[in-house]
Design an enzyme around this catalytic site. Structure first.
Site, PDB file in Angstrom:
ATOM      1  N   CYS A 180      -6.447  -6.990 -29.107  1.00 51.99           N
ATOM      2  CA  CYS A 180      -6.090  -6.021 -28.075  1.00 51.99           C
ATOM      3  C   CYS A 180      -5.644  -6.775 -26.823  1.00 51.99           C
ATOM      4  O   CYS A 180      -6.301  -7.728 -26.391  1.00 51.99           O
ATOM      5  CB  CYS A 180      -7.271  -5.106 -27.766  1.00 51.99           C
ATOM      6  SG  CYS A 180      -6.985  -3.959 -26.397  1.00 51.99           S
ATOM      7  N   CYS A 217      -6.432  -1.566 -28.787  1.00 49.60           N
ATOM      8  CA  CYS A 217      -7.503  -1.070 -29.649  1.00 49.60           C
ATOM      9  C   CYS A 217      -7.530   0.453 -29.677  1.00 49.60           C
ATOM     10  O   CYS A 217      -7.085   1.128 -28.747  1.00 49.60           O
ATOM     11  CB  CYS A 217      -8.859  -1.619 -29.205  1.00 49.60           C
ATOM     12  SG  CYS A 217      -9.328  -1.152 -27.535  1.00 49.60           S
ATOM     13  N   ARG A 273      -9.523   4.323 -30.722  1.00 49.02           N
ATOM     14  CA  ARG A 273     -10.530   5.175 -30.091  1.00 49.02           C
ATOM     15  C   ARG A 273     -11.936   4.664 -30.368  1.00 49.02           C
ATOM     16  O   ARG A 273     -12.199   4.050 -31.395  1.00 49.02           O
ATOM     17  CB  ARG A 273     -10.422   6.619 -30.593  1.00 49.02           C
ATOM     18  CG  ARG A 273      -9.111   7.317 -30.260  1.00 49.02           C
ATOM     19  CD  ARG A 273      -9.097   8.706 -30.886  1.00 49.02           C
ATOM     20  NE  ARG A 273      -7.810   9.358 -30.742  1.00 49.02           N
ATOM     21  CZ  ARG A 273      -7.521  10.234 -29.791  1.00 49.02           C
ATOM     22  NH1 ARG A 273      -8.434  10.544 -28.896  1.00 49.02           N
ATOM     23  NH2 ARG A 273      -6.336  10.800 -29.740  1.00 49.02           N
ATOM     24  N   ARG A 274     -12.838   4.989 -29.455  1.00 48.34           N
ATOM     25  CA  ARG A 274     -14.261   4.731 -29.671  1.00 48.34           C
ATOM     26  C   ARG A 274     -14.829   5.917 -30.436  1.00 48.34           C
ATOM     27  O   ARG A 274     -14.629   7.060 -30.063  1.00 48.34           O
ATOM     28  CB  ARG A 274     -14.990   4.570 -28.337  1.00 48.34           C
ATOM     29  CG  ARG A 274     -16.488   4.306 -28.505  1.00 48.34           C
ATOM     30  CD  ARG A 274     -17.117   3.894 -27.181  1.00 48.34           C
ATOM     31  NE  ARG A 274     -16.628   2.601 -26.746  1.00 48.34           N
ATOM     32  CZ  ARG A 274     -17.142   1.447 -27.156  1.00 48.34           C
ATOM     33  NH1 ARG A 274     -18.152   1.423 -28.001  1.00 48.34           N
ATOM     34  NH2 ARG A 274     -16.644   0.304 -26.730  1.00 48.34           N
ATOM     35  N   PHE A 301     -17.819   8.340 -32.337  1.00 45.42           N
ATOM     36  CA  PHE A 301     -18.962   9.058 -31.785  1.00 45.42           C
ATOM     37  C   PHE A 301     -20.213   8.197 -31.706  1.00 45.42           C
ATOM     38  O   PHE A 301     -21.082   8.422 -30.863  1.00 45.42           O
ATOM     39  CB  PHE A 301     -19.272  10.295 -32.650  1.00 45.42           C
ATOM     40  CG  PHE A 301     -19.974   9.968 -33.940  1.00 45.42           C
ATOM     41  CD1 PHE A 301     -21.344  10.131 -34.062  1.00 45.42           C
ATOM     42  CD2 PHE A 301     -19.275   9.480 -35.033  1.00 45.42           C
ATOM     43  CE1 PHE A 301     -21.994   9.827 -35.241  1.00 45.42           C
ATOM     44  CE2 PHE A 301     -19.918   9.168 -36.209  1.00 45.42           C
ATOM     45  CZ  PHE A 301     -21.283   9.349 -36.310  1.00 45.42           C
ATOM     46  N   TYR A 323      -0.015   7.363 -35.979  1.00 41.00           N
ATOM     47  CA  TYR A 323      -0.707   8.401 -35.210  1.00 41.00           C
ATOM     48  C   TYR A 323       0.171   8.844 -34.044  1.00 41.00           C
ATOM     49  O   TYR A 323       0.814   8.022 -33.382  1.00 41.00           O
ATOM     50  CB  TYR A 323      -2.038   7.878 -34.671  1.00 41.00           C
ATOM     51  CG  TYR A 323      -2.904   8.960 -34.068  1.00 41.00           C
ATOM     52  CD1 TYR A 323      -3.704   9.761 -34.870  1.00 41.00           C
ATOM     53  CD2 TYR A 323      -2.908   9.200 -32.695  1.00 41.00           C
ATOM     54  CE1 TYR A 323      -4.487  10.761 -34.330  1.00 41.00           C
ATOM     55  CE2 TYR A 323      -3.692  10.197 -32.142  1.00 41.00           C
ATOM     56  CZ  TYR A 323      -4.473  10.978 -32.967  1.00 41.00           C
ATOM     57  OH  TYR A 323      -5.245  11.973 -32.429  1.00 41.00           O
ATOM     58  N   CYS A 333     -16.356   4.672 -55.230  1.00 39.92           N
ATOM     59  CA  CYS A 333     -16.993   3.548 -55.930  1.00 39.92           C
ATOM     60  C   CYS A 333     -17.536   2.517 -54.953  1.00 39.92           C
ATOM     61  O   CYS A 333     -18.513   1.821 -55.258  1.00 39.92           O
ATOM     62  CB  CYS A 333     -16.019   2.907 -56.901  1.00 39.92           C
ATOM     63  SG  CYS A 333     -14.430   2.463 -56.158  1.00 39.92           S
ATOM     64  N   HIS A 342     -10.715  -0.658 -57.135  1.00 46.27           N
ATOM     65  CA  HIS A 342     -11.982  -0.147 -57.659  1.00 46.27           C
ATOM     66  C   HIS A 342     -13.084  -1.180 -57.427  1.00 46.27           C
ATOM     67  O   HIS A 342     -12.822  -2.382 -57.411  1.00 46.27           O
ATOM     68  CB  HIS A 342     -11.830   0.136 -59.156  1.00 46.27           C
ATOM     69  CG  HIS A 342     -13.047   0.726 -59.804  1.00 46.27           C
ATOM     70  ND1 HIS A 342     -13.633   1.900 -59.366  1.00 46.27           N
ATOM     71  CD2 HIS A 342     -13.782   0.301 -60.868  1.00 46.27           C
ATOM     72  CE1 HIS A 342     -14.674   2.167 -60.135  1.00 46.27           C
ATOM     73  NE2 HIS A 342     -14.795   1.216 -61.043  1.00 46.27           N
TER      74      HIS A 342
END
Length: 817
Positions: free
Chosen positions: A189, A209, A211-212, A214, A249, A317, A777
């Site tokens: 960042c 960077c 989002r933070r 929850f 995004y 898995c 897998h």
């Protein structure tokens, strides 16, 4: 009034009709993996809509006083009509005016439903019922049958999240001609130097960077802040770019989107995704799948306690493999399974949302053997090696809730999930034993200024040892070089490439790469008051009971392809790390000058963070000052975040810039304020009042807020996670601590770690098949009673040739001498 009518009238006030938004658990018991298809069926409370197997329904009745349950049993469908079930569902839709869902899976079964009253388990029919009793009970039954189950709803939500729309900004996206070219690796960042969860803005190429989350993990919101400052809407997540696309995004549309011009937008910054080629040939990958799953031999299926398979819920898995290994560790067995009755008795009113209950449920399901029994001979229904197993739907939904990755049905990194789960264990162990301590160890980092030859020692907590893979140390280097020469010849002639050999890397070379000194070219030395070169050496300050080693196989090529190194490593069955024990300050060795007295170790740092160190990190203070922040503010930021790094310090700065004492000198221990605190005036009064109203003292509320940068949600979680620490603060009737001011008390002890010999033996490993963590897998091999066992989702078999050289995560236990 008939007798049936009178009986049902006595419980009518407790019978509810499901409404939109009600969570209906009609597929799985809250305390076990019983379902309507299990022996005894499932009892659904007609008030809370929680489901219970025959073994646990009595417990719920005694605890809550609820008497009315809808008993649902399902058997394989025969020619008998289920018309009465369909009519009940249609009745609910017509009378309640609410659409109901129909589970396709249910249509494979014949369903039988009855109202059962406790404590005598009296089965009731509606024959003879009239008036309000008939209407209320019929609507409740119909509503429960028509409503989508919680598991079905979650599955739909997880897959719906995969549907992305074209961004309205994609077609005409503005891109700046600023000359920025993004390298395929080494990102961080541009604000806080964070090296994970990074996003590149597609307008100006800024790498920032994300989002933070929850729970305090994730990034520091710098990509979002950049959008708010510039209005540049689209960003691509670094590490997800493949020839097939990437995660894009849109901050303006607040959603993951498609960008039909993504190749063009990436090319602007030097990333040519359309010309990328697969790193490894198909032949290699097919061979890897066969070897790891032991497909070439007929494996003997196993059943019994500790040998229970887990259903794959759609790319789950990674979760299955991690949890199978964790519940072979005594700490997790003791915490969650040995006293399971106590856990269940203390469960809240909705046990489906309780972490401790659901982990205990999963652990008991894996270890008890109740769901791992030899099948009745049925060549149609059973395939060799398969079990019915357990489907951890409730568990997966709970541990993934709120997380942008683990809440989806996409494939994930097993190592990231392991850390995520350990983090949840840490946050939910409010008292008593903490099983994650089995993995916790201290790392000592020694930095030596090359100009002054003075040293600085710091310690941090870690849970996983990450071993680099030195490809230049391959023992078959000549063979690899010859294969590369043939590949280039085939490429130039247009001929298909032949399968390349697998690199043979000595485990000792990986260990040596971990322990060798690292050169720091931009180190701020407090001895010379300038940036200079330093060396950093990493050693174990303690050895954990159980050691997790990750082989860092995943990387990026020069063409930006996320790839997995195709290597074979001779991982040993026994390991002696005693030579890597930290020695601390040596006789005659001078330390770098301290810029401040010892900082308070902040006890709430996340799993991935450093829990504390001995001195302020001069380089972090320097980096913050170079960003234009006042010196005293920078010193406080590093001090109050317990030397957890530039990202945490930067987050503190951003959260305290409006404080009236932001630029005031740092108040150190022995003065009017306590160590590691800010003046009380800077704490939000409304947050203090909220926590005090929960029954805690003002001192305790203050300490929680200071430990979490004044974030109320994290402070509440912190205070419940540190009850042991707070018990020493004896609270008087007036709500104040009788122990005096915080300054008069000793700083809290550092993180609890176990220590012992550095000798270990291998007991499990998790392997990955595929080209990257985003696909493929996972399976795990676990040593049980001197026999290696392969756990491949529902298949549990005796292993014939455990591929220990191809593992991704290795689990060792300490050898007790």
């Amino acid at each position: 009034m008939t007798e049936v009518n009178e009986i049902l009238m006595s419980v009518l006030s407790t019978i509810r009709v499901p409404r939109p938004g009600d969570r209906v658990h009609k597929d799985e018991c809250a305390f076990s993996f019983a379902s309507p298809e299990s022996d005894g069926g499932l009892y659904v409370c007609m008030n809370s809509f929680l489901g219970f197997g025959s073994k646990y329904v009595e417990r719920h009745h005694v605890k809550t006083g609820q008497r009315a349950y809808l008993h649902i049993t399902r058997t394989r469908k025969t020619q008998v009509s289920t018309l009465h079930i369909i009519l009940l569902k249609r009745l609910y839709v017509l009378l309640a005016g609410i659409e109901g869902g129909f589970d396709v899976e249910q249509e494979q079964y014949e369903e039988e439903v009855k109202v059962v009253l406790f404590p005598d388990r009296q089965e009731q029919t509606l024959i003879g019922c009239v008036g309000v009793v008939l209407l209320q009970v019929s609507l409740s039954m119909a509503g429960l049958l028509a409503a989508d189950s919680v598991s079905h709803t979650l599955q739909v939500q997880q897959w719906d999240g995969e549907v992305r729309q074209e961004s309205k900004h994609a077609a005409e996206l503005k891109q700046l001609d600023n000359g920025i070219k993004i390298p395929p690796c080494g990102w961080k960042c541009e604000v806080c130097d964070l090296q994970e969860n990074l996003w590149m803005n597609l307008t100006d190429g800024k790498v920032l960077c994300g989002r933070r989350y929850f729970d305090g993990s994730g990034g520091n919101n710098h990509a979002l802040l950049h959008y708010q400052q510039t209005g540049y809407p689209l960003a691509v997540k670094l590490g997800t770019i493949t020839p097939d696309g990437a995660d894009v995004y849109s901050y303006d549309e607040d959603d993951m989107v498609l960008d039909s011009k993504l190749p063009e937008h990436l090319s602007h910054f030097g990333i040519d995704m359309m010309t990328m080629e697969k790193v490894l040939s198909l032949n290699q990958r097919v061979g890897e799948w066969e070897v790891i799953q032991e497909s070439g031999t007929t494996l003997r299926p196993l059943w019994g306690p500790g040998l229970t398979g887990m259903k794959n819920l759609g790319n789950s898995c990674y979760l299955n493999s991690v949890m199978q290994v964790l519940f072979t560790i005594p700490d997790f067995q003791t915490k969650y399974v040995s006293n399971i009755d106590k856990v269940f008795n203390e469960a809240p009113s909705d046990p489906t949302q309780d972490f401790k209950t659901q982990v205990a449920k999963l652990g008991y399901g894996l270890l008890s053997g109740e769901y791992s029994k030899p099948p009745i001979i049925n060549v149609i229904l059973f395939v060799q090696g398969d079990q019915v197993g357990i489907a951890p739907r409730m568990f997966k939904a709970l541990v993934g809730r709120g997380h942008p990755e683990f809440s989806t049905n996409r494939q994930q990194d097993a190592q990231e999930f392991l850390l995520h789960f350990i983090n949840m264990v840490e946050r939910n162990c409010r008292s008593g034993m903490n099983p994650s301590e089995a993995f916790r160890f201290l790392v000592e980092e020694k930095i030596v200024c090359q100009q002054s030859q003075k040293a600085k020692y710091t310690q941090r907590v870690d849970y996983i040892v990450q071993l680099p893979v030195p490809m230049d140390q391959a023992t078959n280097m000549e063979e690899l070089q010859e294969a590369e020469r043939r590949r280039e010849e085939a490429e130039s002639s247009g001929a298909p490439p032949s399968a390349a050999p697998r690199a043979q890397i000595p485990f000792a070379a990986c260990l040596a790469a971990l322990s060798e000194p690292e050169t720091l070219t931009d180190f701020w030395s407090s001895a010379v008051q300038a940036k200079t070169t330093a060396t950093k050496t990493t050693r174990f300050a303690s050895f954990p009971d159980h050691l997790v080693i990750q082989i860092k196989k995943f990387t990026f090529g020069l063409d930006w392809v996320p790839k997995k190194l195709d290597v074979s490593i001779d991982v040993p069955d026994t390991l002696d790390l005693s030579s890597l024990r930290a020695m601390g300050q040596q006789p005659g060795e001078e330390l770098l000058p301290e810029v401040a007295p010892l900082p308070l170790v902040t006890p709430d740092a996340e799993v991935k963070g450093i829990l504390g160190s001995h001195v302020l990190d001069d380089s972090t203070v320097s980096q913050l000052c170079e960003m234009g922040f006042p010196l005293e503010a920078c010193r406080k930021a590093v001090y109050y975040t317990g030397n957890t790094g530039i990202d945490a310090a930067m987050n503190w700065v951003m959260g305290h810039m409006e404080d009236p004492d932001f630029s005031a000198p740092l108040v150190l221990p022995g003065s009017s304020s306590a160590p590691g605190t800010t003046p009380t005036e800077s704490l939000p009064e409304e947050h203090l009042v909220t926590i005090v109203s929960m029954g805690f003292s003002r001192d305790q509320a203050t300490r929680a807020l200071r430990a979490t940068n004044n974030v109320l949600e994290r402070a509440v979680d912190w205070i419940f996670s540190h009850l042991d620490d707070l018990e020493s603060m004896d609270v008087s009737e007036g709500g104040r601590s009788e122990g005096g001011s915080e300054a008069s008390r000793e700083p809290p002890p550092g993180p609890r770690v176990r220590d012992g010999t550095g000798k270990y033996e291998l007991f499990a490993f998790i392997s990955h098949m595929g080209t990257s963590t985003m696909c493929g897998h996972y399976v795990c091999h676990i040593k049980k009673d001197q026999q290696w066992v392969i756990f491949n989702d529902q298949k549990v078999c005796a292993s014939e040739k455990p591929p220990k050289d191809l593992g991704y995560l290795y689990f060792y236990r300490r050898v007790v001498e």
